[in-house]
Scaffold this motif. Structure first.
Motif: not given
Length: 448
Positions: A179-207
């Motif tokens: 959902d939008a909640d999980r997708m945002d917090y994963l990307l946002r938390d990965a960005y702010n913690t510096g942990a790249n584990y949380g990155n995924f292809d949001l554009t493709r999923i929405l597509r």
């Protein structure tokens, strides 16, 4: 022009480090953002004490809530562009649902309190129930804004939060396993913690996301993007959310609030150590107004004052939390769990009250939950749509997701004062038991 249809003369944008631009087009969304209840979220960290571990994790519930709104807006745009409803009941997207979806997305976390999860544990609050109260209470600015749409609109938005809203497409945008909640917090938390584990292809999923009569599904040719999202979420839980130091600081915070609660009658002296804004919670007699006055900064101010308390435990715990002095921890299992009472005994004899200086803590996550008829509760499963229109559940076709489906991953840890490990300390009572514990775990790297 009715308020419901009122668009801003020119769309407003928020610059965002994760989503680039967040677009606000409706007057009601801008008005909600400007309410005092929503602005309070600026003062509550998204990851609470995790910033003691990941120093960049200073982002707030405010930024996350805007992000969830924006992802939901993009989902609505994609559905309207590619899957607009042509006949009532055809299972496609009815864009009259857009506003309730956007408002629910924006407000889904508005009930989170100061250091929310730890605070909830000590004082028995429930952020989801409080979210619904903020939305439906006539006393709040949020309710007054929503009521301009229609008298029933606040309850409609609240029903999305508690999953009773009749349109499951709207509910699953905000709350499902993708959902939008999980997708945002994963990307946002990965960005702010510096942990790249949380990155995924949001554009493709929405597509590849699309509506159907049962809610939301994904085109089967997007399976690998969804797989990547599931594994990213797993990695973020293991590496970030369950980090032993973050959990240690949560333990200290929990024990600090518990000690203050037990000393409430002594703290109520009307001096600078008196936590006036916390007293209604100590007395279990608080209102929504009391709740909304609290934020992380308010609690931190009280903690700083409590460092000067005559109560040694309250003073020490406040110092450990404010000045980042985490407890140490070690994993335990069925074989080593029996050692914990003995370890607590030695810690007690070394001068530490075990109620406040030890803890057992387990953190487990279910990366993916497939439907099980034998279970009373399960999350909305992820459905993939084949080219012929039939559906198949994700774990039945993805070997990668199948490998983690239904498996609770995490660990159990015993927390204790760092002083018990100090070779320079006068405390040497713990050493024999500690060595015995090491024989069982056989791995010094498990100590965090």
């Amino acid at each position: 022009m009715e308020y419901q249809e009122k668009l801003l003369p020119r769309e407003k944008v928020f610059r965002d480090p994760v989503l680039n631009y967040i677009y606000v087009q409706h007057q009601v969304i801008l008005d909600l953002i400007n309410t005092k209840e929503f602005q309070r979220l600026r003062r509550i960290k998204q990851l609470g004490p995790a910033s003691y571990t990941f120093h960049g994790a200073e982002h707030s519930r405010f930024t996350h809530s805007l992000g969830v709104y924006e992802i939901t807006r993009r989902i609505c745009d994609g559905f309207l562009r590619n899957y607009p409803s042509k006949v009532e009941g055809d299972g496609l997207w009815d864009d009259s649902q857009r506003l309730v979806a956007l408002c629910a997305a924006l407000l889904h976390d508005i009930g989170h309190g100061a250091y929310s999860h730890t605070f909830e544990h000590i004082f028995g609050t429930n952020h989801e129930a409080i979210t619904q109260e903020i939305i439906t209470s006539e006393k709040t600015e949020v309710n007054q804004v929503l009521s301009k749409i229609s008298p029933s609109f606040p309850k409609e938005v609240a029903s999305v939060i508690d999953h009773t809203y009749p349109n499951q497409q709207v509910v699953q945008m905000i709350s499902s396993q993708c959902d939008a909640d999980r997708m945002d917090y994963l990307l946002r938390d990965a960005y702010n913690t510096g942990a790249n584990y949380g990155n995924f292809d949001l554009t493709r999923i929405l597509r590849v996301m699309r509506p159907y009569e049962g809610g939301i599904c994904f085109e089967i040719n997007g399976m690998h993007a969804v797989e990547d999202y599931i594994i990213s979420r797993l990695q973020m839980y293991m590496q970030v959310y369950f980090h032993p130091v973050s959990r240690s600081m949560e333990v200290i915070l929990s024990h600090l609030l518990q000690r203050a609660k037990e000393l409430a009658s002594q703290l109520d002296k009307n001096d600078r150590l008196t936590p006036h804004l916390l007293m209604p919670f100590f007395k279990n007699d608080f209102t929504i107004d009391d709740y909304l006055k609290l934020d992380d900064g308010v609690l931190n101010t009280y903690f700083i004052n409590w460092i000067d308390s005559d109560d040694k435990i309250l003073s020490d715990l406040a110092d450990r939390f404010i000045n980042r002095k985490p407890l140490k921890s070690v994993e335990y299992n069925n074989e080593t769990e029996s050692l914990i009472p003995t370890m607590q005994k030695w810690i007690q004899e070394a001068g530490f009250e075990t109620t406040y200086y030890t803890a057992v803590n387990n953190s487990f996550d279910l990366p993916y939950d497939a439907y099980d008829p034998n279970k009373k509760h399960h999350a909305t499963q992820i459905e993939l749509r084949r080219n012929d229109g039939t559906m198949i559940e994700l774990s039945k076709i993805s070997q990668l997701v199948s490998a983690v489906t239904g498996k609770h991953l995490g660990d159990e840890r015993f927390f204790f004062p760092k002083e018990m490990l100090s070779k320079d300390s006068d405390i040497d009572l713990f050493e024999p038991v500690y060595q015995e514990f090491q024989k069982h775990i056989k791995n010094d790297e498990l100590i965090k």
